[in-house]
Design an enzyme around this catalytic site. Structure first.
Site, PDB file in Angstrom:
ATOM      1  N   TYR A 141       0.824  -1.217   0.000  1.00  0.00           N
ATOM      2  CA  TYR A 141       0.000   0.000   0.000  1.00  0.00           C
ATOM      3  C   TYR A 141       0.856   1.263   0.000  1.00  0.00           C
ATOM      4  O   TYR A 141       0.491   2.262  -0.625  1.00  0.00           O
ATOM      5  CB  TYR A 141      -1.037  -0.037   1.141  1.00  0.00           C
ATOM      6  CG  TYR A 141      -2.220  -0.869   0.705  1.00  0.00           C
ATOM      7  CD1 TYR A 141      -3.242  -0.302  -0.053  1.00  0.00           C
ATOM      8  CD2 TYR A 141      -2.266  -2.235   0.953  1.00  0.00           C
ATOM      9  CE1 TYR A 141      -4.294  -1.071  -0.531  1.00  0.00           C
ATOM     10  CE2 TYR A 141      -3.316  -3.015   0.487  1.00  0.00           C
ATOM     11  CZ  TYR A 141      -4.331  -2.427  -0.260  1.00  0.00           C
ATOM     12  OH  TYR A 141      -5.360  -3.188  -0.746  1.00  0.00           O
TER      13      TYR A 141
ATOM     14  N   HIS B  90     -15.362   1.170  -2.249  1.00  0.00           N
ATOM     15  CA  HIS B  90     -14.231   0.325  -1.828  1.00  0.00           C
ATOM     16  C   HIS B  90     -13.261   1.045  -0.900  1.00  0.00           C
ATOM     17  O   HIS B  90     -12.134   0.607  -0.736  1.00  0.00           O
ATOM     18  CB  HIS B  90     -13.500  -0.219  -3.069  1.00  0.00           C
ATOM     19  CG  HIS B  90     -14.348  -1.150  -3.887  1.00  0.00           C
ATOM     20  ND1 HIS B  90     -14.034  -1.523  -5.182  1.00  0.00           N
ATOM     21  CD2 HIS B  90     -15.501  -1.793  -3.586  1.00  0.00           C
ATOM     22  CE1 HIS B  90     -14.969  -2.350  -5.627  1.00  0.00           C
ATOM     23  NE2 HIS B  90     -15.870  -2.518  -4.691  1.00  0.00           N
TER      24      HIS B  90
ATOM     25  N   CYS C 144      -8.029   2.099  12.462  1.00  0.00           N
ATOM     26  CA  CYS C 144      -7.377   1.319  13.523  1.00  0.00           C
ATOM     27  C   CYS C 144      -8.060  -0.036  13.659  1.00  0.00           C
ATOM     28  O   CYS C 144      -9.288  -0.121  13.772  1.00  0.00           O
ATOM     29  CB  CYS C 144      -7.422   2.083  14.845  1.00  0.00           C
ATOM     30  SG  CYS C 144      -6.654   1.142  16.179  1.00  0.00           S
TER      31      CYS C 144
ATOM     32  N   CYS D  14      -9.347   0.107  17.767  1.00  0.00           N
ATOM     33  CA  CYS D  14     -10.429   0.963  18.272  1.00  0.00           C
ATOM     34  C   CYS D  14     -11.343   1.480  17.161  1.00  0.00           C
ATOM     35  O   CYS D  14     -12.350   2.129  17.446  1.00  0.00           O
ATOM     36  CB  CYS D  14      -9.857   2.134  19.069  1.00  0.00           C
ATOM     37  SG  CYS D  14      -9.045   3.393  18.042  1.00  0.00           S
TER      38      CYS D  14
ATOM     39  N   CYS E  99      -4.903   4.914  20.331  1.00  0.00           N
ATOM     40  CA  CYS E  99      -4.772   3.765  21.237  1.00  0.00           C
ATOM     41  C   CYS E  99      -3.503   2.939  20.987  1.00  0.00           C
ATOM     42  O   CYS E  99      -3.265   1.976  21.704  1.00  0.00           O
ATOM     43  CB  CYS E  99      -6.006   2.865  21.108  1.00  0.00           C
ATOM     44  SG  CYS E  99      -6.012   1.840  19.634  1.00  0.00           S
TER      45      CYS E  99
ATOM     46  N   SER F 257     -14.948  -2.724 -15.615  1.00  0.00           N
ATOM     47  CA  SER F 257     -15.064  -3.949 -16.414  1.00  0.00           C
ATOM     48  C   SER F 257     -16.301  -4.755 -16.032  1.00  0.00           C
ATOM     49  O   SER F 257     -16.620  -5.749 -16.692  1.00  0.00           O
ATOM     50  CB  SER F 257     -13.810  -4.813 -16.220  1.00  0.00           C
ATOM     51  OG  SER F 257     -13.675  -5.176 -14.864  1.00  0.00           O
TER      52      SER F 257
ATOM     53  N   ASN G  91     -16.888   3.207 -22.004  1.00  0.00           N
ATOM     54  CA  ASN G  91     -15.780   2.297 -21.702  1.00  0.00           C
ATOM     55  C   ASN G  91     -14.930   2.075 -22.951  1.00  0.00           C
ATOM     56  O   ASN G  91     -15.445   2.080 -24.070  1.00  0.00           O
ATOM     57  CB  ASN G  91     -16.329   0.950 -21.208  1.00  0.00           C
ATOM     58  CG  ASN G  91     -15.413   0.284 -20.199  1.00  0.00           C
ATOM     59  OD1 ASN G  91     -15.336   0.719 -19.064  1.00  0.00           O
ATOM     60  ND2 ASN G  91     -14.694  -0.725 -20.617  1.00  0.00           N
TER      61      ASN G  91
HETATM   62  P1  OAD Z   1     -10.868  -3.001 -14.166  1.00  0.00           P
HETATM   63  O1  OAD Z   1      -9.385  -2.867 -14.304  1.00  0.00           O
HETATM   64  O2  OAD Z   1     -11.434  -4.352 -13.936  1.00  0.00           O
HETATM   65  O3  OAD Z   1     -11.579  -2.386 -15.453  1.00  0.00           O
HETATM   66  C1  OAD Z   1     -11.258  -1.139 -15.977  1.00  0.00           C
HETATM   67  C2  OAD Z   1     -12.136  -0.906 -17.196  1.00  0.00           C
HETATM   68  O4  OAD Z   1     -11.861   0.407 -17.696  1.00  0.00           O
HETATM   69  C3  OAD Z   1     -11.872  -1.872 -18.353  1.00  0.00           C
HETATM   70  O5  OAD Z   1     -13.125  -2.337 -18.869  1.00  0.00           O
HETATM   71  C4  OAD Z   1     -11.136  -1.024 -19.398  1.00  0.00           C
HETATM   72  O6  OAD Z   1     -11.467  -1.400 -20.733  1.00  0.00           O
HETATM   73  C5  OAD Z   1     -11.696   0.356 -19.100  1.00  0.00           C
HETATM   74  N1  OAD Z   1     -10.797   1.484 -19.448  1.00  0.00           N
HETATM   75  C6  OAD Z   1      -9.433   1.546 -19.437  1.00  0.00           C
HETATM   76  N2  OAD Z   1      -8.994   2.771 -19.759  1.00  0.00           N
HETATM   77  C7  OAD Z   1     -10.106   3.528 -19.969  1.00  0.00           C
HETATM   78  C8  OAD Z   1     -10.331   4.889 -20.315  1.00  0.00           C
HETATM   79  N3  OAD Z   1      -9.311   5.747 -20.517  1.00  0.00           N
HETATM   80  N4  OAD Z   1     -11.607   5.316 -20.436  1.00  0.00           N
HETATM   81  C9  OAD Z   1     -12.653   4.470 -20.258  1.00  0.00           C
HETATM   82  N5  OAD Z   1     -12.506   3.173 -19.924  1.00  0.00           N
HETATM   83  C10 OAD Z   1     -11.260   2.707 -19.773  1.00  0.00           C
HETATM   84  O7  OAD Z   1     -11.307  -1.980 -12.993  1.00  0.00           O
HETATM   85  P2  OAD Z   1     -12.670  -1.924 -12.152  1.00  0.00           P
HETATM   86  O8  OAD Z   1     -13.835  -2.349 -12.968  1.00  0.00           O
HETATM   87  O9  OAD Z   1     -12.708  -0.586 -11.516  1.00  0.00           O
HETATM   88  O10 OAD Z   1     -11.700  -3.731  -6.139  1.00  0.00           O
HETATM   89  O11 OAD Z   1     -12.384  -3.009 -11.048  1.00  0.00           O
HETATM   90  C11 OAD Z   1     -13.359  -3.236 -10.066  1.00  0.00           C
HETATM   91  C12 OAD Z   1     -12.695  -3.594  -8.749  1.00  0.00           C
HETATM   92  O12 OAD Z   1     -11.800  -4.688  -8.951  1.00  0.00           O
HETATM   93  C13 OAD Z   1     -11.785  -2.526  -8.180  1.00  0.00           C
HETATM   94  O13 OAD Z   1     -12.483  -1.525  -7.472  1.00  0.00           O
HETATM   95  C14 OAD Z   1     -10.905  -3.315  -7.263  1.00  0.00           C
HETATM   96  C15 OAD Z   1     -10.579  -4.457  -8.178  1.00  0.00           C
HETATM   97  O14 OAD Z   1     -10.231  -5.643  -7.580  1.00  0.00           O
HETATM   98  C16 OAD Z   1     -11.160  -3.807  -4.917  1.00  0.00           C
HETATM   99  O15 OAD Z   1      -9.991  -3.536  -4.707  1.00  0.00           O
HETATM  100  C17 OAD Z   1     -12.119  -4.254  -3.857  1.00  0.00           C
END
Ligand code: OAD
Length: 246
Positions: A72, A124, A132, A135, A155, A194, A218
């Site tokens: 992180y 998310h 923490c 606490c 704490c 996605s 997208n």
């Molecule tokens: P993904 O990486 O799964 O998907 C990103 C999407 O954005 C894909 O469909 C790409 O085609 C599209 N993309 C990329 N560049 C782009 C642009 N410039 N304009 C428009 N679209 C674009 O990411 P998320 O769907 O956000 O969760 O992933 C969902 C969750 O999975 C995240 O929040 C995270 C991850 O594991 C946690 O950490 C709990």
């Protein structure tokens, strides 16, 4: 009938937005891609380089909190210099213009907030907040890097990133507020996600079922592309400003 051009779809959506009463926007990693934030599942996606289960689960943190904090801290270092892009800024403009606006984001990068979005639900969590484990104290802390291991100011307990890990529940108040906004919305935009992680993945379908016009923006097709009323293929940073200015 011939498929509509991107320009026609953008025009149609712009007209609909001009009349919208309550716009809900759901964003994913794609909206931050043009700011330089790696997505999760693209070619250089985070989960293609690292195993989520080793780094983003409560079990991983219990087993090796140092490794998880180093991951992180690395992500915080990567994100610290990044700035919002025209996609984030376009949503701020829409929020100013519309009677009611709710932004639901899966992103933890905090860029919507830096851009100026206000009515926002972070499904998310947020990478710039710590919580923490003893606490429950939560606070924003933008120190980069944080000491490993970081300790609670009140704490002395072990801090963790205030993000939702795999296998954890989303915060019920955030989730409930999201569902309430979706039910009340008349237009919903689903941008740069996605559609693979629940419950966010099915929020667009829910909005459609409760009577909203749903549009996807997208770069690539998603499992929901054909299910929505409008699907525009392209970069969020190109398309969102056209919805605002056109
Ligand atoms: P993904 O990486 O799964 O998907 C990103 C999407 O954005 C894909 O469909 C790409 O085609 C599209 N993309 C990329 N560049 C782009 C642009 N410039 N304009 C428009 N679209 C674009 O990411 P998320 O769907 O956000 O969760 O992933 C969902 C969750 O999975 C995240 O929040 C995270 C991850 O594991 C946690 O950490 C709990």
């Amino acid at each position: 009938m011939a498929e509509k051009t991107a320009g026609e779809k953008i025009g149609e959506l712009r007209d609909r937005l001009a009349k919208a009463q309550h716009l809900v926007v759901l964003t994913g990693a794609g909206i931050s891609a043009e700011s330089g934030v790696p997505t999760f599942r693209g070619q250089d996606g985070l989960w293609r380089q690292y195993r989520a289960m080793d780094l983003a689960t409560p079990e991983a943190f219990q087993e090796d909190p140092k490794l998880v904090w180093e991951f992180y801290n690395w992500r915080r270092e990567l994100l610290a210099p990044l700035r919002p892009n025209p996609g984030h800024l376009g949503l701020v403009e829409l929020e100013k213009r519309l009677p009611k606006f709710t932004l639901i984001t899966q992103n933890i990068d905090g860029l919507h907030q830096v851009a100026g979005s206000r009515n926002m639900l972070e499904l998310h969590g947020n990478l710039w907040w710590v919580r923490c484990t003893a606490c429950g104290m939560k606070e924003e802390d933008r120190t980069v890097p944080l000491p490993v291991l970081p300790k609670c100011r009140s704490c002395g307990g072990l801090l963790r990133p205030h993000v939702v890990w795999f296998g954890e529940m989303l915060e019920p108040p955030v989730l409930n507020a999201s569902y309430e906004a979706i039910e009340q919305s008349d237009v919903m935009l689903v941008i740069g996600t996605s559609g693979t992680v629940q419950p966010a993945a099915s929020m667009g379908v829910l909005a459609k079922r409760t009577g909203s016009l749903v549009a996807e923006i997208n770069l690539d097709p998603t499992p929901y592309t054909d299910a929505y009323h409008i699907s525009i293929s392209g970069k969020a940073g190109d398309i969102i400003p056209q919805l605002v200015d056109g």
